[in-house]
Design an enzyme around this catalytic site. Sequence first.
Site, short mmCIF file in Angstrom:
data_model
loop_
_atom_site.label_atom_id
_atom_site.label_comp_id
_atom_site.label_asym_id
_atom_site.label_seq_id
_atom_site.Cartn_x
_atom_site.Cartn_y
_atom_site.Cartn_z
N GLY A 62 6.99 2.97 -1.03
CA GLY A 62 7.93 2.46 -0.04
C GLY A 62 7.60 3.01 1.34
O GLY A 62 7.02 4.09 1.46
N GLY A 108 8.00 -7.04 -8.11
CA GLY A 108 6.61 -6.67 -7.84
C GLY A 108 6.09 -5.84 -9.00
O GLY A 108 6.54 -5.98 -10.13
N ILE A 125 6.38 -2.64 -9.83
CA ILE A 125 7.32 -1.77 -10.55
C ILE A 125 8.34 -2.60 -11.32
O ILE A 125 8.64 -2.31 -12.48
CB ILE A 125 8.01 -0.79 -9.57
CG1 ILE A 125 6.97 0.20 -9.02
CG2 ILE A 125 9.14 -0.04 -10.25
CD1 ILE A 125 7.49 1.10 -7.90
N ARG A 157 11.37 -13.94 -2.11
CA ARG A 157 11.88 -15.30 -1.92
C ARG A 157 12.71 -15.65 -3.14
O ARG A 157 12.20 -16.11 -4.16
CB ARG A 157 10.72 -16.30 -1.76
CG ARG A 157 9.93 -16.09 -0.44
CD ARG A 157 8.88 -17.17 -0.24
NE ARG A 157 7.99 -17.23 -1.38
CZ ARG A 157 7.67 -18.36 -2.01
NH1 ARG A 157 8.16 -19.52 -1.62
NH2 ARG A 157 6.84 -18.34 -3.04
N ARG A 204 15.40 2.40 -3.46
CA ARG A 204 15.79 3.37 -2.44
C ARG A 204 17.31 3.41 -2.42
O ARG A 204 17.96 2.38 -2.62
CB ARG A 204 15.28 2.95 -1.06
CG ARG A 204 13.78 3.07 -0.86
CD ARG A 204 13.32 4.51 -0.67
NE ARG A 204 11.87 4.58 -0.49
CZ ARG A 204 11.03 5.11 -1.38
NH1 ARG A 204 11.48 5.62 -2.51
NH2 ARG A 204 9.73 5.15 -1.12
N ASP A 230 18.03 6.98 -9.60
CA ASP A 230 16.96 7.94 -9.30
C ASP A 230 16.96 8.26 -7.80
O ASP A 230 16.37 9.25 -7.38
CB ASP A 230 15.60 7.36 -9.71
CG ASP A 230 14.47 8.36 -9.53
OD1 ASP A 230 14.67 9.54 -9.88
OD2 ASP A 230 13.39 7.96 -9.05
N GLU A 244 20.07 11.61 -0.05
CA GLU A 244 19.31 12.61 -0.84
C GLU A 244 18.38 13.39 0.09
O GLU A 244 17.94 12.84 1.09
CB GLU A 244 18.50 11.90 -1.93
CG GLU A 244 17.38 11.02 -1.37
CD GLU A 244 16.57 10.31 -2.44
OE1 GLU A 244 17.14 9.43 -3.11
OE2 GLU A 244 15.38 10.64 -2.59
N HIS A 275 15.37 11.94 -7.87
CA HIS A 275 14.21 11.21 -7.36
C HIS A 275 12.92 11.66 -8.07
O HIS A 275 11.99 12.15 -7.41
CB HIS A 275 14.09 11.36 -5.84
CG HIS A 275 13.34 10.23 -5.21
ND1 HIS A 275 13.54 9.81 -3.93
CD2 HIS A 275 12.37 9.40 -5.71
CE1 HIS A 275 12.73 8.79 -3.64
NE2 HIS A 275 12.01 8.52 -4.72
N ILE A 276 12.88 11.43 -9.37
CA ILE A 276 11.71 11.81 -10.16
C ILE A 276 10.90 10.60 -10.60
O ILE A 276 10.04 10.70 -11.47
CB ILE A 276 12.10 12.66 -11.40
CG1 ILE A 276 13.09 11.89 -12.31
CG2 ILE A 276 12.69 14.00 -10.97
CD1 ILE A 276 13.36 12.60 -13.64
N GLY A 277 11.17 9.44 -9.98
CA GLY A 277 10.48 8.21 -10.38
C GLY A 277 8.98 8.36 -10.51
O GLY A 277 8.38 7.94 -11.50
N SER A 278 8.36 8.95 -9.50
CA SER A 278 6.90 9.06 -9.55
C SER A 278 6.45 10.45 -9.98
O SER A 278 5.28 10.81 -9.80
CB SER A 278 6.31 8.71 -8.19
OG SER A 278 6.75 9.62 -7.21
#
Lengths: 354, 354
Positions: B90, B170, B172, B194, B268, B292, B297, B317-320
């Site tokens: 992002g 997309g 993810i 879209r 986000r 997440d 934050e 925020h441990i997504g990645s």
Amino acid sequence: MAPKIILTRPLPAEKGLEGGALLDQAERAGLVRVVRWTKDEPVDRKWLLEELGKGDTDGLLCMHNGEKIDEELLEAAGSSLKVVSTMSAGYDHVDVSALKKRNIRFGTTPDALTDATADIGAMLALMATRRAGEGIRAVLDGKWPEMPWNPLLLCGHGLQNTTVGVIGFGKIGQTTLKRLLGFGIKRCLYSTSRVGAPLDSSRDYFKTLPLADYLGIEVRPAESYDEIARESDLVVLCCPLTPQTKHLVDAEFLSKVKPTACVVNTARGPVIDTDALVAAIREGRLASAGLDVVTGEPDIPADHPLVKEERIVLVPHIGSATIQARSGMSRDAARNCLAGVGVEGFEWANEVTF
Amino acid sequence: MAPKIILTRPLPAEKGLEGGALLDQAERAGLVRVVRWTKDEPVDRKWLLEELGKGDTDGLLCMHNGEKIDEELLEAAGSSLKVVSTMSAGYDHVDVSALKKRNIRFGTTPDALTDATADIGAMLALMATRRAGEGIRAVLDGKWPEMPWNPLLLCGHGLQNTTVGVIGFGKIGQTTLKRLLGFGIKRCLYSTSRVGAPLDSSRDYFKTLPLADYLGIEVRPAESYDEIARESDLVVLCCPLTPQTKHLVDAEFLSKVKPTACVVNTARGPVIDTDALVAAIREGRLASAGLDVVTGEPDIPADHPLVKEERIVLVPHIGSATIQARSGMSRDAARNCLAGVGVEGFEWANEVTF
């Protein structure tokens, strides 16, 4: 007189439990008499012994949690008891040889909870490998503000390209693997009760093997528990608790695992030797564990070693805790009990034969 | 003189971060000079402004968390700055129009974190729908002993036969859906930028649609966000944060959801209106949420409404946060930066064109 059934836990029909509704209907139609333990807690054993001791009980509908169906209980019930029906898949709380000796029929509910329990297996695998338990503790303790993002903060291991060992490859084991196939795992080593034997394709209930094939993921029987310990990045325990599986994951098993590995247990607590697990985690010989079941549950205080270890995720036995699963389990348990006492129009959902 | 790169966070090569190793090598070979912020916390803006203010910076390798790349910063950097490379997918923290105006090239790392973030989306969906957050709190607080098993205890909803709405389809979003396909979901309604448009099959990067087909699961574009709100049992937010998606899940959206539904956010924080979410949970208009990312934050104290609500699962925020993902992200960010400052032998991993 209509057959008498003892029900050891409320199954409120108005809260969506189909088994409760079936029993209520049968009772209203005069097809059975239902004697109920009315508290939302494990049945008092003295009460149960007294009620069975009247010698007029035809069926006993019991739960897994906190109830032992043993010699003493069956002796108290005497010859009127025709069926024991447990609202659970596992039956390590039931002395089946004591049932067999008395020709008491026995029903379980292995089908309705498969999806729900497999979901918890996958959830615990994700939570433990991704250190979600540590993350949640930090948030709950208000520590997030002093724990700003950095590139290595709370980094765990993904499931991509991993080897998954599934011990106990029945319905729950197969379904748990089916969930994990979508996470990019590389291969699966499984064991049924005959370690090394391949799964009979007629017992591949959910077409897990063809899906793995479609995705190009190798699934094969492990040669031994040793191979599972050595090769797996994730070990999932889905086997019944038996004398053979008690402490299957013990100090010896844990001496062979990868230090980056994770162990998940959705089977029964005693399949793992708790002390050996805690030691392996503390000493960094095992990275993480996700547990839905533990020895001694529910008497697990906040200072229990399994609770204190941040790398262990522990949820309070919620494997089958969905409305759908519990309703289906109650339905199957009621059917088993009603069929077992001979009420017409009811067929066994699942009878265990000895 | 070799080009100067400012690195706003340590990327220790010895801890497995490939991007750190690439920068170290390039520096040792004299191909770049690297000026480093050495603390494991967000870069001090004053330090960064001063360092940029020297007017000799060619590349800026920044993070998502706690850093704003805006007019003031770019103005300070002056005309020497050729590239901004963010180690994130992002880029709502970057003023792209300010970059465009100055012809500064821009790189992001959308690929390396796809698997890891999708895993967290699936994990949060399971945790929230299965009330794992409540279960964990009970265990941590030592309440399990007084909370004996009963047939309705902590019963949640499974994912079987559900409709999943994926907002942002997309990489993810597609991968998150791919995970969930193994959980017996019934169908998926998705939206790309879209809304209503079907996914171009050349953008079905992971063959999610053929897998859904194989499993007999319907996947189609939603007609509108409204339809997603009305029809979904699980809404998963995977879209970028833009002026269009800010507060996409607001009081109006939440007025249309099923009371049994769950909202998961791995996008986000500001995609959700926090106050509206808390109100919907408190009033029982939404069953659960798994987050997440949250607005504000990491400054989320223990008494924050999102932390206090038991039906909300919040991870920091441990997504990645896997070694694999972070290493890949650092590698791609380093490549973008080295290519952008013109070091030979490095190609862009991902350049955003305006």
